[in-house]
Design an enzyme around this catalytic site. Sequence first.
Site, PDB file in Angstrom:
ATOM      1  N   VAL A 191       0.990  -1.171  -0.010  1.00 60.82           N
ATOM      2  CA  VAL A 191      -0.195   0.011  -0.010  1.00 60.82           C
ATOM      3  C   VAL A 191       0.831   1.194  -0.021  1.00 60.82           C
ATOM      4  CG1 VAL A 191      -1.684   1.243   1.272  1.00 60.82           C
ATOM      5  CG2 VAL A 191      -1.835  -1.415   1.281  1.00 60.82           C
ATOM      6  N   ASP A 192       1.008   1.990  -1.217  1.00 63.88           N
ATOM      7  CA  ASP A 192       1.973   3.297  -1.102  1.00 63.88           C
ATOM      8  C   ASP A 192       0.911   4.325  -1.635  1.00 63.88           C
ATOM      9  OD1 ASP A 192       3.587   5.003  -1.543  1.00 63.88           O
ATOM     10  OD2 ASP A 192       4.836   3.915  -3.238  1.00 63.88           O
ATOM     11  N   SER A 193       0.558   5.192  -0.817  1.00 66.08           N
ATOM     12  CA  SER A 193      -0.327   6.485  -1.101  1.00 66.08           C
ATOM     13  C   SER A 193       0.411   7.428  -1.867  1.00 66.08           C
ATOM     14  CB  SER A 193      -0.896   7.107   0.208  1.00 66.08           C
ATOM     15  OG  SER A 193       0.258   7.538   1.087  1.00 66.08           O
ATOM     16  N   GLY A 194       1.691   7.404  -2.156  1.00 67.56           N
ATOM     17  CA  GLY A 194       2.689   8.183  -2.968  1.00 67.56           C
ATOM     18  C   GLY A 194       2.661   7.850  -4.184  1.00 67.56           C
ATOM     19  N   LEU A 202      -0.520  -1.144  -4.731  1.00 66.97           N
ATOM     20  CA  LEU A 202      -1.838  -0.469  -4.530  1.00 66.97           C
ATOM     21  C   LEU A 202      -1.507   1.187  -4.703  1.00 66.97           C
ATOM     22  CD1 LEU A 202      -3.983  -2.565  -2.361  1.00 66.97           C
ATOM     23  CD2 LEU A 202      -3.910  -2.514  -4.812  1.00 66.97           C
TER      24      LEU A 202
END
Length: 411
Positions: free
Chosen positions: A261-264, A332
């Site tokens: 999970v990588d929001s960047g 993601l």
Amino acid sequence: MLLTVFCAPRDRSETTFALDVSPELELRDFLALCELESGIPAGEIQIIYAEQPLQDPTRALGNYGLKDGDVLVLRQAERLRAPPQPTVPGLPRIDFSSIAVPGTSSGQNRNRPQQAQRPSTTQPPPPQATTSPGSGVSPQGLDNPALLRDMLLANPHELSLLKERNPPLAEALLSGDLERFTKVLMEQQQDRARRDQERIKLLTADPFDLDAQAKIEEEIRQHNIEENMTIAMEEAPESFGQVVMLYINCKVNGHPVKAFVDSGAQMTIMSQACAERCNIMRLVDRRWAGIAKGVGTQKIIGRVHLAQVQIEGDFLPCSFSILEDQPMDMLLGLDMLKRHQCSIDLKKNVLLIGTTGTETRFLPEAELPECARLAYGPEGREEPRPDEIADRELAEAIQRSVQDSGKMHDM
């Protein structure tokens, strides 16, 4: 006038303090003030100005040429031994070492009577090894490389600190070669002594010289960096640790996948190997090929416009960009997270899917894929990790040290 004193004691770190004194103040009174500030006895204090020691204690500071803003160097001299007391012919000398002191003497000394000895020739005290300030040699064994090596090998905590803060010396220690370890240790001690001498010359140099000002600025900057790191290690040691990345369990086309999970990240990506395992390579649109740019660059094979991702009991539509050489199976990105209004809750350590209200936990380090673990096991790897190599070298060095000690005892 305001004088800055750079203090270099024998057994403590260097300090700096300022004294506002009168030019008419005598040197002996100035030494008393320095004793209060530094804690060094006045009899052991040596004041240096312009690379010249100040000798006359009754002379005023102004007569030495001291001005407002000057820098002095305070060095701690070696303790002087008391001269031997002259013996009077015909009188016996009393051996006071046989007198028992309550609470400190052993049982043998308590029962030993006082003995009178005949006058004998006074033997001079054995010479003591003196160390110049900044030489780095201390009574804790630094002047005995073999003893220091045994102390470090017997203390895993100190050895780990040495590997972190002084890798060259740690490498020489783990090699098991005493000559190499001694050579590296002596070189570092000489380098430290040279830096200390340069620091003393710098403090006694002309403060208006441009080169001296540049060196002073660099010295202050480096001191601030060291102080900042020391405060950080004391107040926030957790900032020097590493954290594991956020992974979740999911399924793509019925195949289990551990997704990062990588929001960047701007888009959701998948490796070519993972796409082949999930049987979705047949859906790759190669017209979307290109180059993915981030910390580095990677080749994009194409794009899967629509696939089904299962997170817990939810089936979510998702699109993937397929990368040719990607260590992690699936990532993601923000496109997927925003589409389904996902929230990263670090307090609960879960990923909340806003459109359905489903929560899925982030994986602990033991369940992470091999490439994402901070400390992973040797299964599935052909080459050992660096810490495994270091542990093996440490065990070999300890074994060699034990063998060397046994040979010395046999001799």
